[in-house]
Write a protein that holds these residues in place. Structure first.
Motif, PDB file in Angstrom:
ATOM      1  N   SER A  21       4.840  47.176 -37.304  1.00 50.40           N
ATOM      2  CA  SER A  21       4.546  47.459 -35.889  1.00 50.40           C
ATOM      3  C   SER A  21       3.089  47.879 -35.728  1.00 50.40           C
ATOM      4  CB  SER A  21       5.457  48.571 -35.361  1.00 50.40           C
ATOM      5  OG  SER A  21       6.799  48.160 -35.319  1.00 50.40           O
ATOM      6  N   MET A  22       2.605  48.706 -36.649  1.00 53.60           N
ATOM      7  CA  MET A  22       1.222  49.168 -36.612  1.00 53.60           C
ATOM      8  C   MET A  22       0.254  47.998 -36.796  1.00 53.60           C
ATOM      9  SD  MET A  22      -0.419  52.342 -38.763  1.00 53.60           S
ATOM     10  CE  MET A  22       0.161  51.707 -40.330  1.00 53.60           C
ATOM     11  N   GLY A  23       0.541  47.122 -37.752  1.00 56.07           N
ATOM     12  CA  GLY A  23      -0.327  45.968 -37.985  1.00 56.07           C
ATOM     13  C   GLY A  23      -0.388  45.040 -36.791  1.00 56.07           C
ATOM     14  N   MET A  24       0.768  44.779 -36.165  1.00 53.29           N
ATOM     15  CA  MET A  24       0.793  43.905 -34.990  1.00 53.29           C
ATOM     16  C   MET A  24       0.108  44.569 -33.793  1.00 53.29           C
ATOM     17  SD  MET A  24       2.027  41.122 -36.063  1.00 53.29           S
ATOM     18  CE  MET A  24       1.993  40.327 -34.452  1.00 53.29           C
ATOM     19  N   MET A  25       0.281  45.890 -33.678  1.00 52.93           N
ATOM     20  CA  MET A  25      -0.366  46.600 -32.577  1.00 52.93           C
ATOM     21  C   MET A  25      -1.884  46.549 -32.712  1.00 52.93           C
ATOM     22  SD  MET A  25       0.196  48.164 -29.708  1.00 52.93           S
ATOM     23  CE  MET A  25       1.903  48.725 -29.656  1.00 52.93           C
ATOM     24  N   LEU A  28      -2.883  43.245 -31.247  1.00 56.57           N
ATOM     25  CA  LEU A  28      -2.723  43.234 -29.794  1.00 56.57           C
ATOM     26  C   LEU A  28      -3.783  44.083 -29.103  1.00 56.57           C
ATOM     27  CD1 LEU A  28       1.163  43.583 -29.676  1.00 56.57           C
ATOM     28  CD2 LEU A  28      -0.150  41.557 -29.023  1.00 56.57           C
ATOM     29  N   LYS A  29      -4.050  45.265 -29.655  1.00 53.11           N
ATOM     30  CA  LYS A  29      -4.949  46.187 -28.965  1.00 53.11           C
ATOM     31  C   LYS A  29      -6.415  45.809 -29.067  1.00 53.11           C
ATOM     32  CE  LYS A  29      -4.503  49.629 -27.109  1.00 53.11           C
ATOM     33  NZ  LYS A  29      -4.499  49.899 -25.641  1.00 53.11           N
ATOM     34  N   ARG A  30      -6.758  44.919 -29.972  1.00 54.24           N
ATOM     35  CA  ARG A  30      -8.151  44.469 -29.974  1.00 54.24           C
ATOM     36  C   ARG A  30      -8.345  43.277 -29.039  1.00 54.24           C
ATOM     37  NH1 ARG A  30      -7.348  43.652 -35.683  1.00 54.24           N
ATOM     38  NH2 ARG A  30      -6.793  41.510 -36.198  1.00 54.24           N
ATOM     39  N   ASN A  31      -7.252  42.821 -28.424  1.00 55.47           N
ATOM     40  CA  ASN A  31      -7.347  41.718 -27.475  1.00 55.47           C
ATOM     41  C   ASN A  31      -6.904  42.087 -26.063  1.00 55.47           C
ATOM     42  OD1 ASN A  31      -8.083  39.219 -29.121  1.00 55.47           O
ATOM     43  ND2 ASN A  31      -6.419  40.069 -30.334  1.00 55.47           N
ATOM     44  N   LEU A  32      -6.026  43.081 -25.951  1.00 58.77           N
ATOM     45  CA  LEU A  32      -5.445  43.422 -24.659  1.00 58.77           C
ATOM     46  C   LEU A  32      -5.563  44.908 -24.390  1.00 58.77           C
ATOM     47  CD1 LEU A  32      -2.196  41.317 -25.075  1.00 58.77           C
ATOM     48  CD2 LEU A  32      -4.114  40.736 -23.590  1.00 58.77           C
ATOM     49  N   GLU A  33      -5.765  45.263 -23.129  1.00 54.64           N
ATOM     50  CA  GLU A  33      -5.892  46.679 -22.778  1.00 54.64           C
ATOM     51  C   GLU A  33      -4.522  47.331 -22.618  1.00 54.64           C
ATOM     52  OE1 GLU A  33      -7.651  49.584 -19.254  1.00 54.64           O
ATOM     53  OE2 GLU A  33      -7.346  47.444 -18.892  1.00 54.64           O
ATOM     54  N   ARG A  34      -3.628  46.684 -21.849  1.00 56.44           N
ATOM     55  CA  ARG A  34      -2.351  47.313 -21.501  1.00 56.44           C
ATOM     56  C   ARG A  34      -1.225  46.719 -22.349  1.00 56.44           C
ATOM     57  NH1 ARG A  34      -1.632  50.366 -17.356  1.00 56.44           N
ATOM     58  NH2 ARG A  34       0.435  49.548 -16.859  1.00 56.44           N
ATOM     59  N   VAL A  35      -0.873  47.449 -23.395  1.00 51.33           N
ATOM     60  CA  VAL A  35       0.221  47.045 -24.285  1.00 51.33           C
ATOM     61  C   VAL A  35       1.280  48.140 -24.262  1.00 51.33           C
ATOM     62  CG1 VAL A  35       0.882  46.406 -26.632  1.00 51.33           C
ATOM     63  CG2 VAL A  35      -1.372  45.754 -25.752  1.00 51.33           C
ATOM     64  N   PHE A  54       4.245  58.052 -32.749  1.00 59.32           N
ATOM     65  CA  PHE A  54       3.121  57.598 -33.571  1.00 59.32           C
ATOM     66  C   PHE A  54       2.339  56.500 -32.851  1.00 59.32           C
ATOM     67  CE2 PHE A  54       1.163  54.655 -36.500  1.00 59.32           C
ATOM     68  CZ  PHE A  54       0.507  55.479 -37.399  1.00 59.32           C
ATOM     69  N   ILE A  55       3.041  55.469 -32.388  1.00 54.77           N
ATOM     70  CA  ILE A  55       2.368  54.338 -31.744  1.00 54.77           C
ATOM     71  C   ILE A  55       1.696  54.770 -30.450  1.00 54.77           C
ATOM     72  CG2 ILE A  55       2.725  52.090 -30.640  1.00 54.77           C
ATOM     73  CD1 ILE A  55       2.906  51.861 -33.628  1.00 54.77           C
ATOM     74  N   ARG A  56       2.358  55.601 -29.659  1.00 56.59           N
ATOM     75  CA  ARG A  56       1.768  56.063 -28.394  1.00 56.59           C
ATOM     76  C   ARG A  56       0.469  56.817 -28.642  1.00 56.59           C
ATOM     77  NH1 ARG A  56       4.287  60.019 -25.907  1.00 56.59           N
ATOM     78  NH2 ARG A  56       3.362  59.639 -23.867  1.00 56.59           N
ATOM     79  N   GLU A  57       0.490  57.709 -29.617  1.00 56.35           N
ATOM     80  CA  GLU A  57      -0.678  58.554 -29.851  1.00 56.35           C
ATOM     81  C   GLU A  57      -1.799  57.794 -30.542  1.00 56.35           C
ATOM     82  OE1 GLU A  57      -1.879  62.857 -31.904  1.00 56.35           O
ATOM     83  OE2 GLU A  57       0.231  62.283 -31.703  1.00 56.35           O
ATOM     84  N   ARG A  58      -1.462  57.037 -31.580  1.00 55.63           N
ATOM     85  CA  ARG A  58      -2.521  56.347 -32.333  1.00 55.63           C
ATOM     86  C   ARG A  58      -3.231  55.313 -31.472  1.00 55.63           C
ATOM     87  NH1 ARG A  58      -5.289  55.053 -36.615  1.00 55.63           N
ATOM     88  NH2 ARG A  58      -5.752  52.871 -37.012  1.00 55.63           N
TER      89      ARG A  58
END
Length: 693
Positions: A21-25, A28-35, A54-58
């Motif tokens: 999940s972290m790797g995919m995020m 996603l986050k280097r291409n999209l703002e709202r994930v 974890f995902i929300r905070e990181r």
């Protein structure tokens, strides 16, 4: 068809679902703002879900915790037992569709089958993903399985996915022992673009001191924030005499010892300062006991290095027993494990292919997080060698570990290999992958001295002075870059800006057609990145120098995929003002237009007209730059330095820099107050600059 959601699922325990999940995020986050991140089923509503937090905070997600999950296991099992599966799916679908409508992308994470009632005779995750219309990522835990068994699991799961009507996105085979990697790759050669092999990294499964603190409700006695990430490889109970116990301690041990065993405690501290014994990670005192005041005083007086000391209320036996039941976790502050995880993930997958499959609809929005992720991705693809001459600084060592673990660059450290190893091991760091060169005893020294003498002898440099200069780490490191032993250098955590730039000007020199070294800051605002120049080097540039700074800044921006729109700043806009200062900016703008007629540039222009479209329409309605400028060139150092600091402090912008430009090869300067993350970012930028040379 554009994919707007992914569903990640794993059946086995410790498969690495959060890891994937972290790797995919990251992608996603280097291409999209709202994930958005969504877990349809969590374990218990009364317990905060660790993966969601974890995902929300990181990744600084704007989604509320309550929006990030559907229902807990008890509710799901109750609905299924009452034959209300369809109603359950509809309720989940309602929550999911709401997120899908509000966000650019929704990343979903399933629940492990082991958490659900064994009587449930269908794959809940697959059923949910199917109804969400989300593409499916399945994770297979390959730990202790043969290549043949893993291969058969892949075929079996792919068949199940196909028959269920799920859209298969990828299979991640995690925790593959390295000796099995090649055999498994051969078996899966026909599935190369949909199946990714992730090797087992022992440290990811090791406990950290933070795991122990939380699980045992331990009380810190001697502890620092940096100690939380220390790894624990084994647990030892000090039940022997010191003479015999020292034979059994190993690197990264956690030792349980009653505090009245003063000889053991002092022996362990002696081992820490001895080259003949390993470095343990932690000492635990059982039964809430304290060491003798004299022992406490002795430990407190030890400088620089210490062993973390914790206290627990349980006895020795029960403490050791509880430690065997703790599972390793990744937290937001688990810097080493995060770096190792992302380094492994990025090295194991085909990121461009995955990005193409997702077909993310990119926008002009660029958040600080997105920009930093892009830096790491670009640098990782280039894998350059960066030399860090200031290895005596703890921040440099901590940054070097992150850079290596994330695969951002290869690192050379200058220093005594024996002493440096002792230091980083005592700090609980793993820097075996770094190359360490004791420059004062290096076989390269004579070559470097002679080369420097040849370069500077016409300036009056003597051979003796050349040798003296090369004994300075910055000069030696700069010569490593010049002669190709390294691709770039980062310094300045200890040394002044002059000590960093001077060797570069004398050895590397400026690029062709460039007569001045200048700098930029990347100013990462909420939704965009601006480039400020020059805010660190040139005090009062004339028109010709200002033009060179602007052209160099535009080139730097292009390297980082920012299409330049340059604003030459002044206290007036267009033809409205006059005077020496504004005339200088006007002349510089003319020189730039002559040298680079295709470059979008406006000047002189005021800051508000450069970045605010409403102001721009009033002051320069026909400009292609006004209101949309992303390269802002200040007329002098006083204006530039004060402006970048004002923006940084008043808007919470992330300022990355200064980044030097105009040199033949990349050398970058750090602030002496820099943080570890500043060093990591600067190394990434230096690696990217090196890749463009």
């Amino acid at each position: 068809m554009k994919i707007k959601s992914l569903f990640i699922s794993a059946k086995e325990v410790n498969s690495g679902m959060l890891f994937v999940s972290m790797g995919m995020m990251e992608i996603l986050k280097r291409n999209l703002e709202r994930v958005a991140f969504f877990r349809p089923i969590i374990y218990k509503k009364s317990i905060v879900d660790g993966d969601i937090e974890f995902i929300r905070e990181r990744y600084n997600l704007c989604i509320d915790y309550e929006e990030a999950y559907g229902f807990d296991v008890a509710y799901v099992e109750d609905m299924i037992s009452k034959n209300k599966t369809k109603e359950l799916i509809n309720q989940l679908l309602h929550k999911f569709k709401k997120l899908e409508a509000e966000y650019d992308f929704v990343l979903c994470e399933g629940i492990r089958s082991s958490f659900l009632n064994a009587n449930i005779d269908f794959d809940v995750n697959m059923k949910i993903a199917q109804n969400f219309g989300a593409s499916y990522i399945n994770i297979i835990n390959a730990k202790d399985s043969s290549p043949k068994e893993i291969y058969e699991s892949v075929l079996r799961e792919n068949k199940t996915l196909t028959s269920s009507g799920c859209k298969h996105f990828a299979t991640f085979i995690n925790r593959v022992e390295k000796e099995k990697h090649d055999a498994l790759s051969k078996k899966l050669k026909n599935y190369a673009q949909t199946t990714y092999i992730l090797d087992e990294i022992e440290e990811l499964s090791l406990l950290s001191i933070q795991d122990v603190l939380e699980a045992l409700d331990a009380k810190p006695i001697l502890y620092s924030k940096e100690d939380s990430t220390r790894s624990i490889r084994a647990v030892k109970v000090a039940a022997l005499s010191l003479d015999n116990f020292l034979d059994f301690i190993e690197e990264d041990d956690l030792v349980i010892v009653p505090p009245d065993r003063s000889e053991i405690i002092l022996g362990l501290y002696g081992a820490l300062f001895s080259n003949e014994y390993p470095n343990i990670s932690c000492i635990i005192f059982p039964l809430g006991m304290k060491a003798h005041p004299n022992i406490q005083k002795l430990i407190k007086g030890l400088s620089k290095f210490n062993i973390p000391l914790l206290s627990v209320t349980t006895d020795t036996y029960n403490t050791a027993r509880q430690l065997t039941k703790i599972h390793s976790r990744i937290r937001v502050d688990s810097t080493r494990k995060i770096a190792l995880s992302l380094g492994l993930f990025n090295a194991s997958i085909d990121t461009p292919y995955i990005e193409k499959k997702i077909q993310s609809s990119r926008s002009d929005v660029m958040t600080p997080i997105m920009f930093e992720y892009k830096l790491f991705a670009m640098a990782s693809a280039m894998k350059k060698i960066i030399v860090l001459p200031e290895s005596s600084d703890e921040r440099i060592l901590r940054a070097a570990e992150i850079v290596i673990n994330r695969g951002v660059a290869n690192i050379i450290l200058l220093g005594d290999p024996v002493e440096l190893k002792e230091v980083y091991l005592r700090l609980g760091l793993k820097l075996e992958a770094a190359q360490i060169i004791e420059h004062t005893k290096s076989e390269l020294m004579d070559t470097f001295v002679n080369k420097f003498y040849e370069i500077r002898k016409e300036k009056g440099l003597t051979l003796g002075a050349a040798k003296d200069a090369m004994y300075h780490a910055n000069y030696f490191a700069t010569m490593m870059v010049e002669l190709g032993y390294a691709d770039g250098m980062v310094s300045g955590a200890i040394n002044s800006t002059g000590d960093t730039i001077r060797p570069a000007l004398q050895i590397i020199k400026t690029a062709p057609n460039v007569s001045v070294v200048s700098s930029v800051f990347f100013m990462c605002l909420d939704t965009k990145v601006l480039v400020y120049g020059d805010c660190a080097i040139n005090q009062d540039p004339d028109a010709a120098t200002l033009a060179q700074i602007a052209l160099a800044s535009a080139q730097t921006a292009r390297v980082f995929n920012i299409e330049p729109k340059v604003a030459m700043l002044s206290y007036s806009t267009g033809e409205s003002g006059s005077g020496a200062d504004v005339d200088k900016v006007r002349e510089a703008t003319k020189l730039i237009k002559k040298r680079a007629p295709q470059l979008l540039i406006e000047g002189p222009i005021q800051y508000d007209a450069a970045v605010n479209m409403a102001v721009a329409k009033k002051k320069l309605p026909n400009s292609k730059v006004a209101g949309e400028a992303n390269i802002l060139i200040f007329p002098d150092l006083n204006t530039g330095n004060n402006t970048y600091k004002a923006v940084q402090r008043s808007s919470s912008a992330v300022a990355i820099g200064p980044i030097l430009q105009g040199l033949n090869k990349p050398v970058n300067d750090l602030s002496r107050g820099c943080l570890v993350e500043d060093i990591v970012n600067t190394v990434a930028i230096t690696a990217i600059q090196a890749g463009e040379k």
